[in-house]
Design a protein around this motif. Structure first.
Motif, PDB file in Angstrom:
ATOM      1  N   UNK A  70      16.561 -42.363  14.629  1.00  0.00           N
ATOM      2  CA  UNK A  70      18.179 -42.512  15.310  1.00  0.00           C
ATOM      3  C   UNK A  70      18.420 -43.849  14.945  1.00  0.00           C
ATOM      4  N   UNK A  71      18.110 -44.616  13.873  1.00  0.00           N
ATOM      5  CA  UNK A  71      18.400 -45.873  13.657  1.00  0.00           C
ATOM      6  C   UNK A  71      19.678 -45.659  12.865  1.00  0.00           C
ATOM      7  N   UNK A  72      20.422 -46.839  12.418  1.00  0.00           N
ATOM      8  CA  UNK A  72      21.800 -46.777  11.900  1.00  0.00           C
ATOM      9  C   UNK A  72      21.480 -47.117  10.494  1.00  0.00           C
ATOM     10  N   UNK A  73      22.235 -46.208   9.478  1.00  0.00           N
ATOM     11  CA  UNK A  73      22.286 -46.762   7.905  1.00  0.00           C
ATOM     12  C   UNK A  73      23.521 -47.687   7.726  1.00  0.00           C
ATOM     13  N   UNK A  74      23.800 -47.998   6.557  1.00  0.00           N
ATOM     14  CA  UNK A  74      24.872 -48.643   6.146  1.00  0.00           C
ATOM     15  C   UNK A  74      26.215 -47.898   6.190  1.00  0.00           C
ATOM     16  N   UNK A  75      26.051 -46.457   6.249  1.00  0.00           N
ATOM     17  CA  UNK A  75      27.310 -45.739   6.535  1.00  0.00           C
ATOM     18  C   UNK A  75      27.483 -45.463   7.824  1.00  0.00           C
ATOM     19  N   UNK A  76      26.583 -45.553   8.857  1.00  0.00           N
ATOM     20  CA  UNK A  76      26.743 -45.233  10.003  1.00  0.00           C
ATOM     21  C   UNK A  76      25.403 -44.567  11.014  1.00  0.00           C
ATOM     22  N   UNK A  77      25.711 -44.060  11.928  1.00  0.00           N
ATOM     23  CA  UNK A  77      24.537 -43.337  12.792  1.00  0.00           C
ATOM     24  C   UNK A  77      24.274 -41.784  12.190  1.00  0.00           C
ATOM     25  N   UNK A  78      23.232 -41.556  12.704  1.00  0.00           N
ATOM     26  CA  UNK A  78      22.999 -40.118  12.410  1.00  0.00           C
ATOM     27  C   UNK A  78      24.047 -39.183  13.142  1.00  0.00           C
ATOM     28  N   UNK A  79      24.403 -38.163  12.455  1.00  0.00           N
ATOM     29  CA  UNK A  79      25.662 -37.152  13.142  1.00  0.00           C
ATOM     30  C   UNK A  79      26.012 -36.286  12.003  1.00  0.00           C
ATOM     31  N   UNK A  80      27.395 -35.767  12.435  1.00  0.00           N
ATOM     32  CA  UNK A  80      28.169 -34.747  11.652  1.00  0.00           C
ATOM     33  C   UNK A  80      29.232 -35.374  10.971  1.00  0.00           C
ATOM     34  N   UNK A  81      29.415 -35.327   9.704  1.00  0.00           N
ATOM     35  CA  UNK A  81      30.334 -36.308   8.996  1.00  0.00           C
ATOM     36  C   UNK A  81      30.997 -35.330   7.887  1.00  0.00           C
ATOM     37  N   UNK A  82      32.160 -35.959   7.503  1.00  0.00           N
ATOM     38  CA  UNK A  82      33.084 -35.049   6.543  1.00  0.00           C
ATOM     39  C   UNK A  82      32.732 -35.779   5.464  1.00  0.00           C
ATOM     40  N   UNK A  83      32.412 -35.071   4.426  1.00  0.00           N
ATOM     41  CA  UNK A  83      32.067 -35.633   2.944  1.00  0.00           C
ATOM     42  C   UNK A  83      32.902 -35.119   1.866  1.00  0.00           C
ATOM     43  N   UNK A  84      33.053 -35.877   0.913  1.00  0.00           N
ATOM     44  CA  UNK A  84      33.685 -35.614  -0.299  1.00  0.00           C
ATOM     45  C   UNK A  84      32.376 -34.751  -1.072  1.00  0.00           C
ATOM     46  N   UNK A  85      32.349 -33.635  -1.572  1.00  0.00           N
ATOM     47  CA  UNK A  85      31.279 -33.036  -2.375  1.00  0.00           C
ATOM     48  C   UNK A  85      31.842 -32.150  -3.454  1.00  0.00           C
ATOM     49  N   UNK A  86      31.643 -32.483  -4.642  1.00  0.00           N
ATOM     50  CA  UNK A  86      32.058 -31.626  -5.799  1.00  0.00           C
ATOM     51  C   UNK A  86      33.694 -31.152  -5.542  1.00  0.00           C
ATOM     52  N   UNK A  87      34.385 -32.088  -5.109  1.00  0.00           N
ATOM     53  CA  UNK A  87      35.791 -32.095  -5.333  1.00  0.00           C
ATOM     54  C   UNK A  87      36.156 -31.416  -4.211  1.00  0.00           C
ATOM     55  N   UNK A  88      35.445 -31.261  -2.970  1.00  0.00           N
ATOM     56  CA  UNK A  88      36.154 -30.614  -1.686  1.00  0.00           C
ATOM     57  C   UNK A  88      35.333 -31.246  -0.683  1.00  0.00           C
ATOM     58  N   UNK A  89      36.136 -31.108   0.577  1.00  0.00           N
ATOM     59  CA  UNK A  89      35.391 -31.591   1.713  1.00  0.00           C
ATOM     60  C   UNK A  89      34.624 -30.480   2.443  1.00  0.00           C
ATOM     61  N   UNK A  90      33.387 -31.296   2.786  1.00  0.00           N
ATOM     62  CA  UNK A  90      32.549 -30.250   3.686  1.00  0.00           C
ATOM     63  C   UNK A  90      32.022 -31.207   4.907  1.00  0.00           C
ATOM     64  N   UNK A  91      31.688 -30.335   5.893  1.00  0.00           N
ATOM     65  CA  UNK A  91      31.066 -31.005   7.243  1.00  0.00           C
ATOM     66  C   UNK A  91      29.529 -30.932   6.928  1.00  0.00           C
ATOM     67  N   UNK A  92      28.986 -31.812   7.075  1.00  0.00           N
ATOM     68  CA  UNK A  92      27.478 -31.892   6.998  1.00  0.00           C
ATOM     69  C   UNK A  92      26.686 -32.825   8.106  1.00  0.00           C
TER      70      UNK A  92
END
Length: 72
Positions: free
Chosen positions: A4-26
């Motif tokens: 549960x440590x932080x990475x340079x993008x933030x904490x573990x959790x659910x994020x909205x990502x750009x993937x292959x030209x579309x937005x996905x929740x992961x």
């Protein structure tokens, strides 16, 4: 193994990502080697992949969920 440590993008959790030209929740989960696992909570999809935090294109972070309840 989940950390549960932080990475340079933030904490573990659910994020909205750009993937292959579309937005996905992961779900993002920091791994012990510093990479980030990109996972889908939908069981119909296989676990995706592990990347470095620098490879992620994050558009947003899910901080809450809303439930819709029928009053009828």
């Amino acid at each position: 193994m989940r950390r549960s440590c932080r990475n340079s993008k933030g904490a573990d959790g659910i994020y909205l990502l750009q993937r292959q030209g579309r937005e996905v929740l992961r779900r993002l989960q920091t791994l012990s080697d510093g990479r980030v696992a990109v996972l889908c909570d939908n069981q119909a999809y296989l676990p995706e992949y592990a990347v470095t935090a620098a490879e992620l294109e994050i558009s947003g972070h899910v901080v809450s969920k809303i439930a819709v309840v029928s009053l009828s």
